[in-house]
Design a protein around this motif. Structure first.
Motif, PDB file in Angstrom:
ATOM      1  N   LEU A  53       0.830  -1.208   0.000  1.00  0.00           N
ATOM      2  CA  LEU A  53       0.000   0.000   0.000  1.00  0.00           C
ATOM      3  C   LEU A  53       0.864   1.258   0.000  1.00  0.00           C
ATOM      4  CD1 LEU A  53      -2.881   1.178   0.202  1.00  0.00           C
ATOM      5  CD2 LEU A  53      -2.672   0.970   2.696  1.00  0.00           C
ATOM      6  N   ALA A  54       1.897   1.263   0.832  1.00  0.00           N
ATOM      7  CA  ALA A  54       2.774   2.435   0.916  1.00  0.00           C
ATOM      8  C   ALA A  54       3.539   2.660  -0.389  1.00  0.00           C
ATOM      9  CB  ALA A  54       3.753   2.264   2.084  1.00  0.00           C
ATOM     10  N   LEU A  55       3.943   1.584  -1.051  1.00  0.00           N
ATOM     11  CA  LEU A  55       4.639   1.711  -2.332  1.00  0.00           C
ATOM     12  C   LEU A  55       3.724   2.345  -3.376  1.00  0.00           C
ATOM     13  CD1 LEU A  55       7.233   1.045  -3.968  1.00  0.00           C
ATOM     14  CD2 LEU A  55       6.110  -1.065  -4.613  1.00  0.00           C
ATOM     15  N   LEU A  56       2.481   1.893  -3.424  1.00  0.00           N
ATOM     16  CA  LEU A  56       1.525   2.477  -4.368  1.00  0.00           C
ATOM     17  C   LEU A  56       1.235   3.931  -4.022  1.00  0.00           C
ATOM     18  CD1 LEU A  56      -0.888  -0.554  -4.666  1.00  0.00           C
ATOM     19  CD2 LEU A  56       0.535   0.378  -6.503  1.00  0.00           C
ATOM     20  N   HIS A  57       1.183   4.235  -2.751  1.00  0.00           N
ATOM     21  CA  HIS A  57       0.948   5.618  -2.319  1.00  0.00           C
ATOM     22  C   HIS A  57       2.106   6.510  -2.743  1.00  0.00           C
ATOM     23  CE1 HIS A  57       0.887   8.916   0.720  1.00  0.00           C
ATOM     24  NE2 HIS A  57      -0.400   8.881   0.450  1.00  0.00           N
ATOM     25  N   ARG A  58       3.333   6.010  -2.581  1.00  0.00           N
ATOM     26  CA  ARG A  58       4.527   6.804  -2.911  1.00  0.00           C
ATOM     27  C   ARG A  58       4.773   6.899  -4.411  1.00  0.00           C
ATOM     28  NH1 ARG A  58       9.379   3.867  -1.220  1.00  0.00           N
ATOM     29  NH2 ARG A  58       9.362   3.175  -3.361  1.00  0.00           N
ATOM     30  N   ASP A  59       4.672   5.752  -5.123  1.00  0.00           N
ATOM     31  CA  ASP A  59       5.070   5.703  -6.529  1.00  0.00           C
ATOM     32  C   ASP A  59       3.915   5.844  -7.502  1.00  0.00           C
ATOM     33  OD1 ASP A  59       7.600   5.360  -5.548  1.00  0.00           O
ATOM     34  OD2 ASP A  59       7.804   3.278  -6.168  1.00  0.00           O
ATOM     35  N   GLY A  60       2.685   5.773  -7.003  1.00  0.00           N
ATOM     36  CA  GLY A  60       1.530   5.908  -7.870  1.00  0.00           C
ATOM     37  C   GLY A  60       1.018   4.573  -8.345  1.00  0.00           C
ATOM     38  N   PRO A  61      -0.094   4.596  -9.066  1.00  0.00           N
ATOM     39  CA  PRO A  61      -0.745   3.360  -9.522  1.00  0.00           C
ATOM     40  C   PRO A  61       0.191   2.496 -10.355  1.00  0.00           C
ATOM     41  CG  PRO A  61      -2.153   5.258  -9.924  1.00  0.00           C
ATOM     42  CD  PRO A  61      -0.819   5.795  -9.505  1.00  0.00           C
ATOM     43  N   MET A  62       0.028   1.188 -10.211  1.00  0.00           N
ATOM     44  CA  MET A  62       0.795   0.245 -11.024  1.00  0.00           C
ATOM     45  C   MET A  62       0.027  -1.063 -11.163  1.00  0.00           C
ATOM     46  SD  MET A  62       4.020  -0.696  -8.489  1.00  0.00           S
ATOM     47  CE  MET A  62       4.501   0.989  -8.201  1.00  0.00           C
ATOM     48  N   THR A  63       0.455  -1.854 -12.099  1.00  0.00           N
ATOM     49  CA  THR A  63      -0.187  -3.154 -12.319  1.00  0.00           C
ATOM     50  C   THR A  63       0.252  -4.123 -11.229  1.00  0.00           C
ATOM     51  OG1 THR A  63       1.610  -4.028 -13.676  1.00  0.00           O
ATOM     52  CG2 THR A  63      -0.161  -2.807 -14.831  1.00  0.00           C
ATOM     53  N   LEU A  64      -0.463  -5.219 -11.126  1.00  0.00           N
ATOM     54  CA  LEU A  64      -0.114  -6.257 -10.162  1.00  0.00           C
ATOM     55  C   LEU A  64       1.284  -6.793 -10.452  1.00  0.00           C
ATOM     56  CD1 LEU A  64      -1.499  -8.152  -7.864  1.00  0.00           C
ATOM     57  CD2 LEU A  64      -1.314  -9.821  -9.681  1.00  0.00           C
ATOM     58  N   ALA A  65       1.604  -6.996 -11.720  1.00  0.00           N
ATOM     59  CA  ALA A  65       2.932  -7.519 -12.081  1.00  0.00           C
ATOM     60  C   ALA A  65       4.028  -6.547 -11.652  1.00  0.00           C
ATOM     61  CB  ALA A  65       3.006  -7.778 -13.586  1.00  0.00           C
ATOM     62  N   ASP A  66       3.813  -5.250 -11.891  1.00  0.00           N
ATOM     63  CA  ASP A  66       4.806  -4.252 -11.493  1.00  0.00           C
ATOM     64  C   ASP A  66       4.952  -4.185  -9.975  1.00  0.00           C
ATOM     65  OD1 ASP A  66       5.322  -3.606 -14.142  1.00  0.00           O
ATOM     66  OD2 ASP A  66       3.914  -1.918 -14.157  1.00  0.00           O
ATOM     67  N   LEU A  67       3.838  -4.248  -9.274  1.00  0.00           N
ATOM     68  CA  LEU A  67       3.871  -4.218  -7.814  1.00  0.00           C
ATOM     69  C   LEU A  67       4.573  -5.456  -7.266  1.00  0.00           C
ATOM     70  CD1 LEU A  67       3.054  -2.802  -5.182  1.00  0.00           C
ATOM     71  CD2 LEU A  67       0.831  -3.956  -5.360  1.00  0.00           C
ATOM     72  N   SER A  68       4.294  -6.609  -7.845  1.00  0.00           N
ATOM     73  CA  SER A  68       4.953  -7.856  -7.426  1.00  0.00           C
ATOM     74  C   SER A  68       6.463  -7.751  -7.588  1.00  0.00           C
ATOM     75  CB  SER A  68       4.451  -9.039  -8.257  1.00  0.00           C
ATOM     76  OG  SER A  68       3.086  -9.248  -8.067  1.00  0.00           O
ATOM     77  N   ARG A  69       6.884  -7.256  -8.749  1.00  0.00           N
ATOM     78  CA  ARG A  69       8.319  -7.085  -9.011  1.00  0.00           C
ATOM     79  C   ARG A  69       8.946  -6.113  -8.014  1.00  0.00           C
ATOM     80  NH1 ARG A  69       7.231  -7.813 -14.128  1.00  0.00           N
ATOM     81  NH2 ARG A  69       6.634  -5.673 -14.529  1.00  0.00           N
ATOM     82  N   ALA A  70       8.289  -4.987  -7.792  1.00  0.00           N
ATOM     83  CA  ALA A  70       8.830  -3.966  -6.895  1.00  0.00           C
ATOM     84  C   ALA A  70       8.955  -4.473  -5.457  1.00  0.00           C
ATOM     85  CB  ALA A  70       7.950  -2.719  -6.938  1.00  0.00           C
ATOM     86  N   GLU A  71       8.022  -5.335  -5.058  1.00  0.00           N
ATOM     87  CA  GLU A  71       8.034  -5.859  -3.696  1.00  0.00           C
ATOM     88  C   GLU A  71       8.843  -7.154  -3.571  1.00  0.00           C
ATOM     89  OE1 GLU A  71       6.089  -4.552  -0.544  1.00  0.00           O
ATOM     90  OE2 GLU A  71       7.127  -3.118  -1.827  1.00  0.00           O
ATOM     91  N   GLY A  72       9.263  -7.713  -4.710  1.00  0.00           N
ATOM     92  CA  GLY A  72      10.075  -8.924  -4.689  1.00  0.00           C
ATOM     93  C   GLY A  72       9.305 -10.168  -4.277  1.00  0.00           C
ATOM     94  N   VAL A  73       8.032 -10.230  -4.670  1.00  0.00           N
ATOM     95  CA  VAL A  73       7.207 -11.408  -4.369  1.00  0.00           C
ATOM     96  C   VAL A  73       6.575 -11.921  -5.653  1.00  0.00           C
ATOM     97  CG1 VAL A  73       6.731 -10.660  -2.000  1.00  0.00           C
ATOM     98  CG2 VAL A  73       5.134 -10.071  -3.822  1.00  0.00           C
ATOM     99  N   THR A  74       6.034 -13.117  -5.604  1.00  0.00           N
ATOM    100  CA  THR A  74       5.395 -13.693  -6.778  1.00  0.00           C
ATOM    101  C   THR A  74       4.025 -13.055  -7.010  1.00  0.00           C
ATOM    102  OG1 THR A  74       4.309 -15.443  -5.522  1.00  0.00           O
ATOM    103  CG2 THR A  74       6.543 -15.910  -6.366  1.00  0.00           C
TER     104      THR A  74
END
Length: 154
Positions: A53-74
């Protein structure tokens, strides 16, 4: 492994260079991190949920794939996290715009408020402790944060 089995070979190898410093840094960072993570506006939100949630708040909207990559999870793991956040009214799925098959994950006003309140609580916990340090200790800590960022870089 039984009580009479020898220790794994990794336990018998010579200590790594700077092993004592590595241990001291690891323990101190973990303790501080655990204490700061506890300063949440909503303790029922897990660390993984808050991080996404904090990553999306800071970096703005993103796809699930992008969020997964950024957080280092599947992606399946992130899907579970996102589903909980959506169910709690902290995230929404919006149209991607460029690709109708994709959605963008966006914090809701309640999600943005949770992030802001949690960050404020963490700052409120840490600020008086920083004030209690000497000016020299604060300068040392400021220099150390740059070093810690370098250590954390992937």
């Amino acid at each position: 492994m039984t009580a009479t089995d020898p220790l794994p070979t990794t336990a018998r190898r010579p200590p790594a260079p700077h092993a004592a410093l590595a241990t001291d840094v690891r323990v101190a960072v973990n303790r501080l991190s655990r204490t700061l993570r506890g300063q949440k506006a909503d303790t029922s939100v897990t660390d993984a949920q808050f991080s996404a949630l904090a990553l999306l708040h800071r970096d703005g909207p993103m796809t699930l794939a992008d969020l997964s990559r950024a957080e280092g999870v599947t992606p399946p793991s992130m899907t579970k996290t996102v589903d909980v956040l959506i169910g709690r009214g902290l995230l929404t799925k919006d149209d991607h715009g460029d690709d109708r098959r994709k959605v963008l994950l966006c914090p809701t006003p309640a999600g943005a408020e949770l992030v802001a309140e949690t960050r404020q609580r963490r700052d409120d916990w840490l600020s008086p402790r920083l004030t209690a340090l000497t000016a020299a200790e604060r300068r040392t800590l400021a220099a150390a944060t740059d070093v810690m960022r370098k250590l954390a870089a992937r």
